[in-house]
Structure formats: C-alpha cells, structure tokens
Scaffold this active site. Structure first.
Site, short mmCIF file in Angstrom:
data_model
loop_
_atom_site.label_atom_id
_atom_site.label_comp_id
_atom_site.label_asym_id
_atom_site.label_seq_id
_atom_site.Cartn_x
_atom_site.Cartn_y
_atom_site.Cartn_z
N VAL A 114 5.34 -3.32 3.95
CA VAL A 114 4.97 -4.40 2.82
C VAL A 114 3.31 -5.00 2.55
O VAL A 114 3.39 -5.49 1.60
CB VAL A 114 6.12 -5.24 2.24
CG1 VAL A 114 7.42 -4.02 2.63
CG2 VAL A 114 6.30 -6.02 4.39
N LYS A 115 2.55 -4.94 3.72
CA LYS A 115 1.34 -5.40 3.13
C LYS A 115 0.81 -4.83 2.28
O LYS A 115 1.15 -3.27 2.26
CB LYS A 115 0.82 -5.61 4.37
CG LYS A 115 1.26 -6.50 5.59
CD LYS A 115 1.86 -7.88 5.47
CE LYS A 115 2.37 -8.40 6.22
NZ LYS A 115 3.50 -8.81 6.75
N THR A 116 -0.65 -5.13 1.93
CA THR A 116 -1.83 -4.84 0.70
C THR A 116 -1.66 -3.24 1.43
O THR A 116 -1.65 -2.74 0.15
CB THR A 116 -2.58 -5.94 0.77
OG1 THR A 116 -2.17 -6.92 0.19
CG2 THR A 116 -3.07 -5.52 -0.89
N ASP A 162 1.92 -4.23 8.33
CA ASP A 162 2.67 -3.14 8.38
C ASP A 162 3.61 -2.77 6.87
O ASP A 162 2.81 -2.70 6.04
CB ASP A 162 4.08 -4.86 8.35
CG ASP A 162 3.67 -5.28 7.66
OD1 ASP A 162 4.22 -5.50 6.63
OD2 ASP A 162 5.21 -6.53 7.93
N GLY A 166 0.74 -0.89 -0.28
CA GLY A 166 0.51 -0.62 -0.06
C GLY A 166 0.86 1.27 0.36
O GLY A 166 0.52 1.99 0.03
#
Ligand SMILES: *Cc1c(COP(=O)(O)O)cnc(C)c1O
Length: 399
Positions: free
Chosen positions: A185-187, A183, A3
């Site tokens: 690096v999540k979507t 976190d 995201g």
C-alpha cells in the site's frame, strides 16, 4: 498513495528479464545472470534519485528500521524516541533490537514536535526516529539540530513519503539514514520490500553486512563461501524479482506524485469550504508527495459530525485518532504489555518490568488526532469517485 494503481507492463518487462536468467538471488551466479543485477541496480537508482550516497535494499520497511538501528549500534537498555502517531512497525523495530521506544507528541505537521522531543531526551537515549507520516515532512531540520546538540543519530522513517522533499532535498537524506517501505500500500511498491539510504559509507557497509548474515562481500578466490565477517548478522535480503519491480515503480514515482498533487488540490479546495476547517501544516507544498489530504475541525465532536455527513454520502474519511494501528492510545497490546514471550520480553527482563506506558501520556497528540480527518489521495481519480467525493464535501460545507 499506492503504486499498485499503476502496476503494469513496465513491471512485467523488468520481471521477465529476471525469469530469462533464472537467477533469483542478488549475489553470485555470475556466468548465468550476465549483467542482470536488479537489486543492486535498484539500490543505485534509488540512491541517485534521492541524492543519497548509498542505498541498501532489504525485505521490508520494518527490516530497514531494524537494520539501521543495529548498524548504528543501538541495543538492549537504550531508549529510542519516536512519535505517538506512526505505524506500529516503527516501535516494533525498536523493541526488536532490545531497546525501549519512547513516544514524543506530534504537532499540526502530524509529525514529531521538536519541543517535546527535547524534553524526552535522557542519558539513555541512543537514537531519534521522526516519521514523515502521510507523505509530508516532519520538522526534520529542527529535529536534526536538537539531535546533533545531544550527539544522537537520526533515522528518518520515510516509509510513507518516498519522493517527498523539503526545500528541494529528499526526505530520508537529512538524518544519518532514511528508511523506506515498498509494501503493497505504499507510494511505490515491490509487494514487500524496503530500503535504507545514507551518505555514510561506513554505516552502509555495516548495514550491507548485517542484512546478509555478516558477509563482508569482499572479492576473494573462494567466492561467497570464502567471504569473511566482522560480526553476527541476519537475513533481510531482497530478491531479484522485487528489485526488478522496484526499478519499474521508481521510474513512475514522479508522475504518480504529479497526479496525486492534482487530485489533492481538487479535494482540498472542496474541503476548504467546510466551516471552521483548517489544514495540516505542510512545511513545503512543492515537496509534498500528496498521498493524503488531512484537514482539521475545531473539535472532536465537530469532526465526528462532519465525518458522519461524508460517510452518509459515500465518502467517509479516516480519523486516525480512532485507528488501532497508527495511534498510541489505541495500541492496547503496547499499553497492556502483550507479548508471546513467556518471560514478558520485551516489556519485562529478568523478572522486572522495564517500561510501563500510560495511555494518557500524549494529550497534545490526542487533541490534534481526534479532530483530524484524512483522505487517501488516489493516483487515478475516476470521474464517478471524484463526483461522489466532491458532492460529499459540498454537503459537509452546508452543515
Ligand atoms: C509501512 C510502514 C512501515 C513498515 O513497512 P513494511 O514494509 O510494511 O514493513 C514502517 N513505518 C511506517 C511509518 C509505515 O507506514
């Protein structure tokens, strides 16, 4: 997947509303904050989006797992079954409540193999945590049916699959609860943060209390200081700034997934021309969040060969069979029982080893993971990067 690619003005506007109140805490400060309750609004919006009854925001996806396990009554001596392909956080949380992680095989969904789950259930099993890895579903309906037969709660680790669905229903809503990570690096991201969703009001209440030092959040004349409690707790509270960012990111989630689907289709078509290639089993293409493209070669040597060509052409893929953070035989600290605790906890208790992990324990998973190559699918695929990836895949197809 990330995201952060679409982080911008909307997030800034939401955060500035928090700055305008000066209230960073999710509870109290009534007169000062007016109606700005970003974490609560984020919980409500996320629950509404997924179709769950309740959302409980926490500090991370790891905290979400810990809070869920604790609220479900899982503790010392219990066994919790998860899968050998996941991020280390899943089993860290299991250890952290005193329980022992047991690892099941994955199948070509790259998620828990229901047949192996059934074999690993014992009298000590207290919960099952299937993980929806790389944006797509585990065989959650079968897993839930097996767990139901054994009267075991299912926690869906949905850290990598926000917005993904199976047969129209959001992942995270099949089990007793579903946990999410936001976190970096999540979507969708709040920098750090997590959420648990559930339809079970009692379970939600227990999570809400546990994550806030046991506070029962009952209205009383003494305010927060006058609140009662039923049990001990901990602090896994989300901050208002994270709640604000979460609201802005959630509003973009469907468009992020739509963009990823388009880019994934392009890459998949090109990868499909590689001789002998097959694809990861996606149980519901429509519900795929398309954060990753995973393709398999007939064997490990061929996968290495193909990846060498991709790498030489500037578009190397991830081989999770070699990845030290996501695959059981590569978790040397788990296999070698490395812990900062001098008494050996959680691997050792009262001077006795509680559990020993055999690196060869998951042959089926090793067979699959070592011949699987994975691309992360960007939301924004720049022309130059797209051309490079497609050219590399064409080279691999000519191999
Ligand atoms: C990222 C992740 C977690 C942990 O989330 P954090 O917010 O980083 O603590 C848990 N499980 C899986 C499968 C993950 O990918």
């Amino acid at each position: 997947m990330p995201g952060f690619e679409v982080f911008g003005e909307e997030e800034k506007r939401e955060v500035l509303e928090v700055f305008d109140t000066g209230v960073l805490f999710r509870y109290e400060f009534g007169p000062q904050r007016g109606d700005v309750y970003k974490v609560r609004q984020f919980e409500e919006a996320f629950a509404r989006y997924t179709g769950a009854g309740h959302g409980q925001a926490v500090t991370s996806g790891t905290a979400a797992l810990k809070v869920a396990l604790t609220a479900l009554g899982v503790g010392a001596g219990d066994e919790v079954i998860t899968q050998g392909f996941t991020f280390v956080a899943t089993w860290e949380a299991i250890f952290d409540v005193g329980a022992i992680p047991v690892f099941a095989e994955v199948d070509e969904t790259l998620n828990m193999d229901p047949a192996d789950l059934e074999k690993k259930i014992t009298d000590r099993t207290a919960a099952v945590i299937p993980v929806h890895m790389l944006g797509a579903p585990a065989r959650i309906e079968e897993i839930k049916a097996i767990a139901d037969r054994h009267n075991l709660p299912v926690i869906e680790d949905t850290a990598q699959a926000a917005g993904a669905r199976l047969h129209g229903r959001h992942l995270g809503t099949f089990g007793a609860c579903g946990t999410f990570s936001f976190d970096s690096v999540k979507t969708m991201t709040t920098g750090e943060g997590g959420m648990v969703i559930t339809d079970d009001e009692q379970l939600w209440r227990a999570m809400s209390e546990y994550h806030d030092h046991g506070h029962d959040h009952a209205v009383n004349p003494g305010g927060r200081g006058g609140e009662g409690r039923r049990f001990i707790g901990f602090n896994y509270r989300m901050m208002e700034i994270q709640g604000a960012i979460g609201l802005a990111q959630l509003a973009k989630l469907d468009s992020m997934i739509a963009a990823q689907k388009k880019n994934k289709a392009l890459l998949k078509e090109a990868a499909g021309k590689i001789p002998g290639v097959t694809f990861r089993t996606i149980l519901d293409e429509e519900g795929d969040s398309a954060t990753f493209l995973a393709f398999m070669l007939p064997d490990r040597e061929r996968a290495a060969q193909v990846n060498q060509v991709l790498r030489d052409n500037g578009a190397g893929a991830i081989n999770f069979g070699e990845n030290t953070w996501h695959f059981y035989p590569r978790w040397e600290h788990l296999l070698q029982a490395k812990t900062p605790a001098e008494n050996g906890w959680p691997f050792t208790a009262h001077g006795k080893r509680r559990v020993v992990y055999d690196p060869e324990a998951l042959p089926q998973s090793a067979g699959i993971m070592t011949r699987t190559l994975v691309y992360q699918v960007p939301i924004k695929l720049a022309e130059e990067q797209k051309d490079k990836m497609l050219a590399a895949l064409r080279q691999a197809a000519a191999l």
